[in-house]
Design a protein around this motif. Structure first.
Motif, PDB file in Angstrom:
ATOM      1  N   CYS A 241     -11.787  87.941 -27.593  1.00 18.09           N
ATOM      2  CA  CYS A 241     -12.135  86.590 -27.911  1.00 18.09           C
ATOM      3  C   CYS A 241     -11.784  85.950 -26.199  1.00 18.09           C
ATOM      4  O   CYS A 241     -10.720  86.224 -25.641  1.00 18.09           O
ATOM      5  CB  CYS A 241     -11.420  85.783 -28.723  1.00 18.09           C
TER       6      CYS A 241
ATOM      7  N   ASN B  23     -17.242  86.445 -35.132  1.00 21.09           N
ATOM      8  CA  ASN B  23     -18.453  85.757 -35.813  1.00 21.09           C
ATOM      9  C   ASN B  23     -19.697  86.063 -35.350  1.00 21.09           C
ATOM     10  O   ASN B  23     -20.728  85.690 -36.209  1.00 21.09           O
ATOM     11  CB  ASN B  23     -18.101  84.290 -36.011  1.00 21.09           C
TER      12      ASN B  23
ATOM     13  N   CYS C 213      -8.574  86.646 -31.759  1.00 21.35           N
ATOM     14  CA  CYS C 213      -9.004  87.879 -32.189  1.00 21.35           C
ATOM     15  C   CYS C 213      -9.044  88.659 -30.813  1.00 21.35           C
ATOM     16  O   CYS C 213      -9.374  88.089 -29.680  1.00 21.35           O
ATOM     17  CB  CYS C 213     -10.462  87.821 -32.791  1.00 21.35           C
TER      18      CYS C 213
ATOM     19  N   CYS D 114     -17.404  84.925 -29.300  1.00 18.82           N
ATOM     20  CA  CYS D 114     -16.848  84.761 -30.528  1.00 18.82           C
ATOM     21  C   CYS D 114     -17.226  86.148 -31.178  1.00 18.82           C
ATOM     22  O   CYS D 114     -17.986  86.133 -32.104  1.00 18.82           O
ATOM     23  CB  CYS D 114     -17.148  83.678 -31.606  1.00 18.82           C
TER      24      CYS D 114
ATOM     25  N   CYS E 248     -10.529  77.335 -33.615  1.00 17.89           N
ATOM     26  CA  CYS E 248      -9.606  78.498 -33.416  1.00 17.89           C
ATOM     27  C   CYS E 248      -8.482  78.130 -32.533  1.00 17.89           C
ATOM     28  O   CYS E 248      -7.332  78.630 -32.589  1.00 17.89           O
ATOM     29  CB  CYS E 248     -10.460  79.573 -32.775  1.00 17.89           C
TER      30      CYS E 248
END
Ligand SMILES: Cc1ncc(C[n+]2csc(CCOP(=O)(O)OP(=O)(O)O)c2C)c(N)n1
Ligand code: SF4
Ligand SMILES: [Mg+2]
Lengths: 357, 253
Positions: free
Chosen positions: B25, B219, B22, B216, B55
């Motif tokens: 990140c 999230n 993402c 992150c 990930c």
């Protein structure tokens, strides 16, 4: 080398050395401890790898790593330990890597017992790992056959890039028999492992990757279709079985493997003396299962008795292979209880009581 | 026509495959540092990376070397299997905190205890990124995750586990440093640490692990810049940066 008298578990270890094993990773469990004990001494002394892992989970993933790196690698364990290895086995099969897994069965379920058993037929042939993968599983009857099979297993695994399991019970592991370790194995053309992850210096211009992830459903289905093609080829080429006492049309046919087949041989002789001619299909490969052998059962045969040291696991394959042609009966002992041949004689004589509904 | 001079080039340590991370990140930054270290030390063509499950599961497509993809948590075992049969190659794992500190903690501790001559790149973002932001053993006290929606209750679930501190007690460990990449100063320190870990492996010094405190943003529910700030303000006090063990020539361990 002339024949030598050797204990089954040590014979597993020496056969692996004769088969060219480069590395062993495993975790102690009865009744197979002589396998790692023997290998710890002899592999390290010869500059090869022996490593006792912290668990079976770890052991099988060490096998995965070494197999991916191109080594001839094995592990051995017993029932609860093989249970823990199932995830890794699925990954190894999916990544199409060769290795040998020796499984010396004991009684289950759970912690069960440590006496010989065949209760892990499902575990070996159906697996507990996820997905549509398949092993090649041999279940030898004698120490000699086990030694020959283990030596050849490395070639078979390399040839198909597939894990091979050799499945025996604790009795074969613990008993002594005289064995010839130098019988030649079948010659196979084994291509270079040009897929191994050995560093790009060894294969410039190409990155080698050992992997089981395929996120695209179309590609994953194609991979599964390709794997099934491979398993079909394995079934065609590597299915093994022995037909015992089929010279004259047998009245009954027993299906048994490993230690149970040994017991049934004695029972067959005893039955012959009583004028009852009984044949035996002895699967040597239980995966692929030798269903073609069932075509040779005479039409007039009164029935098939599936005999196991378990509560009826191979029975599924017998029923599938029989495909409704004959009555099928079942005889099983479990928990480490090993029957006398008389019990098999009795099961044949009273076959109607054994018939599976 | 004006002459063009190359000021910056992507490292040869990474492939041309677009990264799957993402925006904002830190996984991508850590990838770059690993790739650069492999190139700088001239070990890229001897390297075998072990991707984990998280990930970074596709990291086998990003590092420009041979690779294996391990089951969740098993990277250190798989790396051990490789390293023992190829002791002269360079073997490293790239693992998240769920992978390394939760499901794979046994494999990690025992690889360290054997002094396995591998390098572990441990990306600690205090969350299970890939599966959608569940609580990790590294999640902070009070941290809101999808499985600790009122904030992590440490009485019920334990406190953030400190991997670098724990592993530093182990004899077989050659080098452990916790770093961060949230600003240029720390980025340069992280770069040095990662390179040093691989250098030690090259010299067969033993187990090396670099813990990278990471973000992150997705999230955590933050903008990338805010995530960097949160990392610096909230995470680093719990996971203090620094060298936890160094068996190197010039250091006492
Ligand atoms: C055996 C198994 N259990 C669970 C999962 C699901 N799973 C995939 S990634 C993951 C957590 C990853 O978190 P972390 O290691 O912290 O990596 P991140 O995504 O945060 O970088 C889990 C639980 C799995 N793939 N395999
Ligand atoms: S979910 Fe989190 S850890 Fe995963 S790529 Fe996105 S920002 Fe990075
Ligand atoms: Mg994480």
């Amino acid at each position: 080398m002339a024949k030598v008298l050797m204990k089954g578990n040590e014979a597993i270890a020496l056969a692996a050395i004769k088969g060219g094993v480069d590395a062993f990773y495993g975790y102690p469990i009865t009744p197979q401890n002589e396998v790692p004990e023997y290998l710890s001494k002899h592999l390290l002394a010869n500059g090869k790898v022996f490593l006792q892992s912290e668990s079976e989970v770890s052991a099988i993933n060490m096998v995965y790593g070494a197999a991916g790196a191109g080594a001839r690698v094995m592990t051995s364990s017993s029932s609860p330990g093989i249970a823990l290895k199932q995830e890794g086995i699925s990954y190894i099969a999916a990544a199409e890597l060769p290795c040998l897994i020796v499984s010396v069965m004991r009684g289950g379920p759970g912690l069960g017992g440590i006496q010989p058993s065949q209760a892990d037929y499902y575990q070996a042939t159906r697996g507990g790992g996820n997905g549509d993968y398949s092993l090649i599983v041999y279940a030898p009857e004698t120490i000699q056959e086990m030694v020959d099979t283990i030596k050849e297993s490395f070639d078979i695994a390399d040839y198909y890039r597939n894990p091979v399991m050799v499945l025996v019970d604790g009795l074969i592991g613990q008993m002594m028999e005289s064995v010839d370790f130098d019988k030649p194995v079948k010659e196979r053309f084994l291509p270079e492992k040009d897929w191994a992850t050995t560093g790009t210096a060894n294969h410039p211009g190409r990155r080698n990757v050992a992997n089981s992830l395929e996120i695209d459903p179309v590609a994953l289905e194609q991979k599964n279709i390709r794997l099934q093609e491979k398993y079909k080829l394995i079934k065609k080429n590597e299915t093994r079985y022995e037909m015992v006492n089929f010279e004259e049309e047998p009245e009954y046919v027993i299906v048994a493997y490993g230690t149970m087949a040994r017991i049934c041989r004695s029972a067959i002789e005893m039955l012959a003396k009583d004028g009852i001619n009984v044949g035996m299909i002895r699967p040597i490969s239980i995966l692929p299962f030798p269903d073609e052998a069932f075509d040779e059962i005479p039409k007039k045969a009164k029935g098939i008795l599936c005999a196991e040291l378990s509560m009826g696991q191979m029975l599924d394959d017998v029923l599938i292979s029989n495909n409704g042609r004959h009555k099928v009966g079942f005889f099983g002992r479990s928990g480490g209880m090993v029957p006398d041949p008389e019990e098999i004689v009795d099961a044949i004589k009273n076959f109607s009581e054994r018939v599976v509904k | 026509m004006a002459e063009t001079t190359v000021k910056y080039e992507k490292t040869k340590g990474l492939t041309d495959k677009p990264l799957s991370y993402c925006p904002g990140c830190t996984h991508g930054i850590v990838h770059k540092l690993v790739g650069e270290a492999l190139v700088d030390l001239d070990i890229l063509d001897k390297a075998i990376g072990v991707a984990s499950v998280g990930c970074s599961v596709f990291s086998y497509e990003f590092f420009n070397c041979d690779a294996q993809q391990a089951p969740h948590g098993r990277a250190c075992a798989e790396a051990t299997g490789i390293k023992r049969v190829l002791p002269d190659n360079i073997v490293f794992t790239y693992q998240g905190d769920g992978d390394l500190a939760s499901i794979g903690i046994a494999e990690t501790i025992h690889a360290a205890n054997r002094g396995e001559n591998i390098t572990v790149i441990f990306v600690n973002n205090a969350i299970y990124g890939m599966t959608g932001g569940q609580m990790a053993p590294t999640s902070l006290k009070g941290q809101k995750t999808t499985t600790s929606q009122d904030g992590r209750d440490t009485d019920w679930t334990g406190n953030p586990i400190k991997i670098s501190e724990m592993l530093a007690t182990i004899e077989g460990v050659a080098y452990i440093e916790r770093v961060s990449v949230h600003d240029p100063k720390h980025y340069l320190k992280a770069k040095k640490a990662i390179k040093k870990a691989f250098q030690y492996q090259k010299e067969k010094k033993g187990f090396t692990l670099i813990e990278v405190v990471s973000t992150c943003p997705v999230n955590w529910g933050m903008k990338p810049v805010d995530a960097m700030k949160w990392l610096s303000k909230e995470m680093i006090p719990v996971f203090p940066l620094g060298v936890y063990k160094d068996k190197g020539d010039n250091h006492e361990s």
